[in-house]
Write an enzyme that holds these catalytic residues in place. Structure first.
Site, PDB file in Angstrom:
ATOM      1  N   SER A  58       0.786  -1.233   0.000  1.00  0.00           N
ATOM      2  CA  SER A  58       0.000   0.000   0.000  1.00  0.00           C
ATOM      3  C   SER A  58       0.824   1.293   0.000  1.00  0.00           C
ATOM      4  O   SER A  58       1.566   1.548  -0.923  1.00  0.00           O
ATOM      5  CB  SER A  58      -0.963  -0.034   1.179  1.00  0.00           C
ATOM      6  OG  SER A  58      -1.863   1.009   1.095  1.00  0.00           O
ATOM      7  N   HIS A  59       0.740   2.059   1.081  1.00  0.00           N
ATOM      8  CA  HIS A  59       1.413   3.356   1.122  1.00  0.00           C
ATOM      9  C   HIS A  59       2.881   3.235   1.526  1.00  0.00           C
ATOM     10  O   HIS A  59       3.584   4.238   1.593  1.00  0.00           O
ATOM     11  CB  HIS A  59       0.682   4.276   2.102  1.00  0.00           C
ATOM     12  CG  HIS A  59       0.671   3.721   3.498  1.00  0.00           C
ATOM     13  ND1 HIS A  59      -0.137   2.673   3.864  1.00  0.00           N
ATOM     14  CD2 HIS A  59       1.381   4.053   4.594  1.00  0.00           C
ATOM     15  CE1 HIS A  59       0.081   2.382   5.138  1.00  0.00           C
ATOM     16  NE2 HIS A  59       0.994   3.207   5.609  1.00  0.00           N
TER      17      HIS A  59
ATOM     18  N   ASP B   1      -2.617   6.821  -3.100  1.00  0.00           N
ATOM     19  CA  ASP B   1      -1.419   6.140  -2.602  1.00  0.00           C
ATOM     20  C   ASP B   1      -0.981   5.010  -3.539  1.00  0.00           C
ATOM     21  O   ASP B   1      -1.513   4.859  -4.641  1.00  0.00           O
ATOM     22  CB  ASP B   1      -1.642   5.618  -1.170  1.00  0.00           C
ATOM     23  CG  ASP B   1      -2.536   4.400  -1.120  1.00  0.00           C
ATOM     24  OD1 ASP B   1      -3.337   4.222  -2.055  1.00  0.00           O
ATOM     25  OD2 ASP B   1      -2.429   3.605  -0.162  1.00  0.00           O
TER      26      ASP B   1
ATOM     27  N   ASP C  30      -1.459   1.817  -3.784  1.00  0.00           N
ATOM     28  CA  ASP C  30      -2.434   0.876  -4.343  1.00  0.00           C
ATOM     29  C   ASP C  30      -3.772   1.535  -4.643  1.00  0.00           C
ATOM     30  O   ASP C  30      -4.786   0.843  -4.847  1.00  0.00           O
ATOM     31  CB  ASP C  30      -2.595  -0.357  -3.434  1.00  0.00           C
ATOM     32  CG  ASP C  30      -3.163  -0.013  -2.069  1.00  0.00           C
ATOM     33  OD1 ASP C  30      -2.943   1.114  -1.598  1.00  0.00           O
ATOM     34  OD2 ASP C  30      -3.832  -0.875  -1.473  1.00  0.00           O
TER      35      ASP C  30
ATOM     36  N   ASP D 220      -5.980   3.211  -2.944  1.00  0.00           N
ATOM     37  CA  ASP D 220      -7.172   3.231  -2.085  1.00  0.00           C
ATOM     38  C   ASP D 220      -7.228   4.450  -1.166  1.00  0.00           C
ATOM     39  O   ASP D 220      -8.267   4.762  -0.611  1.00  0.00           O
ATOM     40  CB  ASP D 220      -7.324   1.915  -1.290  1.00  0.00           C
ATOM     41  CG  ASP D 220      -6.129   1.592  -0.408  1.00  0.00           C
ATOM     42  OD1 ASP D 220      -5.132   2.345  -0.445  1.00  0.00           O
ATOM     43  OD2 ASP D 220      -6.194   0.565   0.302  1.00  0.00           O
ATOM     44  N   ARG D 221      -6.101   5.156  -1.001  1.00  0.00           N
ATOM     45  CA  ARG D 221      -6.135   6.370  -0.170  1.00  0.00           C
ATOM     46  C   ARG D 221      -6.320   7.615  -1.033  1.00  0.00           C
ATOM     47  O   ARG D 221      -5.994   7.596  -2.214  1.00  0.00           O
ATOM     48  CB  ARG D 221      -4.823   6.528   0.599  1.00  0.00           C
ATOM     49  CG  ARG D 221      -4.595   5.459   1.606  1.00  0.00           C
ATOM     50  CD  ARG D 221      -3.368   5.773   2.419  1.00  0.00           C
ATOM     51  NE  ARG D 221      -3.207   4.762   3.445  1.00  0.00           N
ATOM     52  CZ  ARG D 221      -2.588   4.942   4.592  1.00  0.00           C
ATOM     53  NH1 ARG D 221      -2.029   6.112   4.858  1.00  0.00           N
ATOM     54  NH2 ARG D 221      -2.492   3.981   5.475  1.00  0.00           N
TER      55      ARG D 221
ATOM     56  N   LYS E 222     -11.566   1.002   0.737  1.00  0.00           N
ATOM     57  CA  LYS E 222     -11.516   2.447   0.546  1.00  0.00           C
ATOM     58  C   LYS E 222     -11.139   2.706  -0.900  1.00  0.00           C
ATOM     59  O   LYS E 222     -10.536   1.854  -1.553  1.00  0.00           O
ATOM     60  CB  LYS E 222     -10.580   3.112   1.530  1.00  0.00           C
ATOM     61  CG  LYS E 222      -9.172   2.551   1.616  1.00  0.00           C
ATOM     62  CD  LYS E 222      -8.457   3.210   2.773  1.00  0.00           C
ATOM     63  CE  LYS E 222      -7.019   2.773   2.892  1.00  0.00           C
ATOM     64  NZ  LYS E 222      -6.832   1.571   3.709  1.00  0.00           N
TER      65      LYS E 222
HETATM   66  C1  VG1 Z   1      -2.720   2.363   8.647  1.00  0.00           C
HETATM   67  C2  VG1 Z   1      -3.826   3.347   8.916  1.00  0.00           C
HETATM   68  C3  VG1 Z   1      -5.179   2.652   8.820  1.00  0.00           C
HETATM   69  C4  VG1 Z   1      -5.300   1.982   7.440  1.00  0.00           C
HETATM   70  C5  VG1 Z   1      -4.127   1.053   7.219  1.00  0.00           C
HETATM   71  C6  VG1 Z   1      -4.135   0.449   5.830  1.00  0.00           C
HETATM   72  O1  VG1 Z   1      -2.733   1.346   9.640  1.00  0.00           O
HETATM   73  O2  VG1 Z   1      -3.678   3.945  10.168  1.00  0.00           O
HETATM   74  O3  VG1 Z   1      -6.209   3.589   9.032  1.00  0.00           O
HETATM   75  O4  VG1 Z   1      -6.498   1.256   7.368  1.00  0.00           O
HETATM   76  O5  VG1 Z   1      -2.908   1.764   7.372  1.00  0.00           O
HETATM   77  O6  VG1 Z   1      -4.111   1.427   4.838  1.00  0.00           O
HETATM   78  P1  VG1 Z   1      -1.743   1.357  10.913  1.00  0.00           P
HETATM   79  O7  VG1 Z   1      -2.058   0.084  11.644  1.00  0.00           O
HETATM   80  O8  VG1 Z   1      -0.375   1.454  10.384  1.00  0.00           O
HETATM   81  O9  VG1 Z   1      -2.110   2.568  11.696  1.00  0.00           O
HETATM   82  V1  VG1 Z   1      -3.403   1.113   3.338  1.00  0.00           V
HETATM   83  O10 VG1 Z   1      -3.669   2.348   2.351  1.00  0.00           O
HETATM   84  O11 VG1 Z   1      -1.983   0.578   3.818  1.00  0.00           O
HETATM   85  O12 VG1 Z   1      -4.224  -0.294   2.782  1.00  0.00           O
HETATM   86 CO    CO Z   2      -3.394   1.811   0.352  1.00  0.00          CO
END
Ligand code: VG1
Ligand code: CO
Length: 606
Positions: free
Chosen positions: A141-142, A316, A318, A320-321, A423
């Site tokens: 993801s990010h 981001d 992938d 979704d953000r 998302k």
């Molecule tokens: C983070 C964010 C959370 C989000 C998750 C996945 O998790 O705080 O709100 O759902 O990333 O997002 P954490 O446990 O690091 O706080 V993504 O865009 O990585 O799928």
């Molecule tokens: Co993401």
């Protein structure tokens, strides 16, 4: 090798009982012995590790076999989608996962052309296929990508939703006892073949599919595309979108660019290392866009520069953000959710009215106030999109009350609805274009109603929830655990705890609690979801809070997140980090963050 399989059979049945239900029988499918590899516990969203670790011997195979065994427990996988966000190792991992799926005799594998798909597009496609049991999504993801950075895998189930905790716990348990994996050697699949191309490997058919089609038609049912493109063609309107070289980029090029006519598209080609950046759309990491929108790094307007753009948005890695900005204004994700909820009737998907909203606990309460005024049920869930899925499927899958149309979001730049079960970065951008188009309806020649006008009108109506998050990345895990345990010890003390920790002044500490969640739909329980410190402002009585949580998406060490929120019903102006400074100091003092982690400053403020 075949002989090994025979020798291993009794052992295998002993250690992995559910495998006995699904043992592949073909001679060309071989059982490759392996041993458990520690630390494969999926976090908030999938398993994320350093790319090199994923590429080390048997790592990927052990994890995928554990995942397939778990999926197989509910019903033998018939059709499975495998797609990734295009980061380093994407293609190699897809080819290897195909061989593992063939070895496991999965009848049908779907692969998007190029191997790349955004997470929301994956969710949408799974939902459209009646026989698809789920999708293996290759993404961290990010998190940054590249051989020295992160790779990850998550699993979405048949309704398109991220696997829930009972599923991921089961996968983890399997990784601890796994004795080997099924694999069938075969030719590599041409990922650039035309959509519709089929290859038969053993008893499996691999089909290359179009990544875009289904997702685009899903978005067409949510939004009024002709209205959006006519608004975008207004010469007073200009939009800047930053794909951050992630999987959302190609989707944005097609949807925003080709279909809707947006011209300002930056970094929309997907790259294995995201062009060397951290593909996280926030004030720090999307700094180019932030600057071009006439903003300073703290999200306030740059007095020396007026942007030419009406709307600025980023996605981001992938897709979704989302981050949303206007000319000289940054919209916090919590405000964005509240504003979409307030004005949702301008989006065709919600024309029948909103039936439910939800936010993750650390997100601000801005949407709660809107829901209350609208008389819509509002849920507060733990962090992670997987907790929204049951609410969206309450009627369809559990025969309970329907909350559809449903809107939800997280403070971490996640916004979405029940059009899919993830998302959705582009959905959020289209929601904001819809809001702008609606606010400018009938305004043919005057100056445009801007994002800033919309946000300020919202604050006037509901008050402002000042909000920001401090992240302390790469902390020592032991120190982070001690910090959380220390806060836990304050629970139950009530007034005594407040007196013990001292403080005083304008910010008055009131109480501390640990957030726990019982899913209202399936009754499942999730404990230890964050420590909440509640405060009150002495002069106004307005509420404030600080939330501590440990991140579940990092690939090494611990990240402490401190979420700060302060409500103000009267004074809306000013920068959030400035306004929340005192609250932050109080939270840091009470938690002993500085002493325990040795950190003077957060790594990132968003
Ligand atoms: C983070 C964010 C959370 C989000 C998750 C996945 O998790 O705080 O709100 O759902 O990333 O997002 P954490 O446990 O690091 O706080 V993504 O865009 O990585 O799928
Ligand atoms: Co993401």
């Amino acid at each position: 090798m075949i002989r090994n399989v025979i020798l291993l059979f009794p052992l295998l049945l002993l250690f992995t009982p559910s495998l006995s239900l699904s043992l592949p029988t073909s001679k060309s499918s071989v059982f490759v012995p392996s041993t458990p590899i520690p630390g494969m516990k999926p976090g908030t969203s999938g398993l994320r590790k350093k790319t090199k670790q994923w590429m080390s011997k048997n790592y990927l195979s052990n994890f995928i076999q554990s995942l397939l065994d778990t999926a197989n427990k509910s019903s033998p996988p018939h059709e499975i989608l495998v797609a990734g966000d295009g980061r380093y190792y994407n293609t190699l991992a897809i080819q290897e996962i195909i061989k593992l799926c063939v070895g496991n005799k999965i009848p049908h594998i779907l692969i998007p052309r190029t191997g790349i798909m955004s997470t929301p597009a994956v969710s949408s496609l799974i939902r459209s296929l009646p026989n698809c049991c789920g999708g293996i999504v290759l993404t961290a993801s990010h998190n940054p990508g590249g051989i020295e950075e992160d790779f990850g895998i998550k699993y979405n189930e048949g309704r398109g939703q991220p696997a829930d905790e009972s599923f991921t716990d089961e996968v983890y348990e399997r990784t601890k006892v796994i004795q080997g994996f099924w694999r069938e050697e075969g030719e590599d699949i041409d990922l650039n073949a035309e959509a519709g191309t089929k290859t038969v490997l053993g008893s499996t058919t691999v089909t290359i599919i179009d990544p875009f089609e289904t997702y685009i038609s899903t978005l067409r049912t949510s939004f009024d595309f002709p209205l959006l493109s006519s608004f975008i063609s207004d010469p007073r309107v200009s939009i800047l979108f930053d794909g951050m070289h992630g999987a959302g980029g190609p989707f944005a090029s097609k949807i925003l660019g080709d279909i809707l006519g947006v011209e300002g598209l930056m970094r929309c080609e997907s790259k294995e290392d995201f062009g060397g950046i951290h593909p996280d759309p926030n004030l720090s990491y999307a700094s180019d866009l932030v600057e071009r929108m006439g903003l300073l790094p703290d999200g306030t307007a740059n007095p020396d520069f007026t942007s030419e753009f009406t709307l600025g948005a980023a996605n981001d890695g992938d897709g979704d953000r989302n981050m949303i900005c206007g000319k000289g204004i940054f919209v916090t994700p919590s405000d964005s959710l509240a504003i979409i909820a307030d004005r949702c009737e301008c989006i065709p998907q919600f024309k029948g009215g909103l039936k439910g909203v939800a936010r993750s606990m650390p997100s601000s309460g801005a949407v709660d106030v809107v829901a209350e005024r609208k008389g819509v049920e509002c849920f507060v869930t733990p962090t992670g999109w997987k907790f929204f899925g049951n609410l969206m499927d309450s009627k369809e899958a559990f025969g309970k009350k329907s909350y559809s149309p449903f809107l939800c979001g997280e403070e971490s730049f996640g916004t979405g609805s029940d059009h899919i079960r993830e998302k959705d970065g582009l959905w959020a951008v289209l929601s904001w274009i819809s809001i702008l188009a609606d606010a400018n309806k009938g305004n043919e020649e005057g100056s445009l109603v801007q994002v800033k006008d919309i946000v300020e009108e919202h604050w006037k109506k509901y008050g402002r929830h000042f909000y920001c998050r401090y992240d302390y990345e790469g902390c020592d895990s032991g120190a982070a655990d001690t910090l959380m345990d220390g806060l836990r010890e304050l629970v139950g003390g009530g007034g005594k705890a407040a007196a013990d920790v001292g403080g005083g002044g304008e910010i008055v500490f009131e109480s501390v609690e640990e957030f726990e969640y019982t899913d209202p739909v399936d009754g499942s329980f999730s404990g230890k979801q964050g420590m909440v410190l509640n405060f009150k402002m002495k002069s106004t009585g307005d509420k404030a809070r600080a939330v501590f949580r440990l991140s579940g998406t990092g690939s090494s060490g611990a990240t402490v997140r401190l979420y700060l929120e302060q409500y103000d019903g009267k004074n809306f102006q000013g920068s959030a980090p400035e306004k929340l400074k005192l609250l932050g100091e109080e939270a840091i003092r009470i938690s002993k963050l500085q002493e325990l982690t040795g950190r003077e400053q957060p790594t990132v403020i968003t």
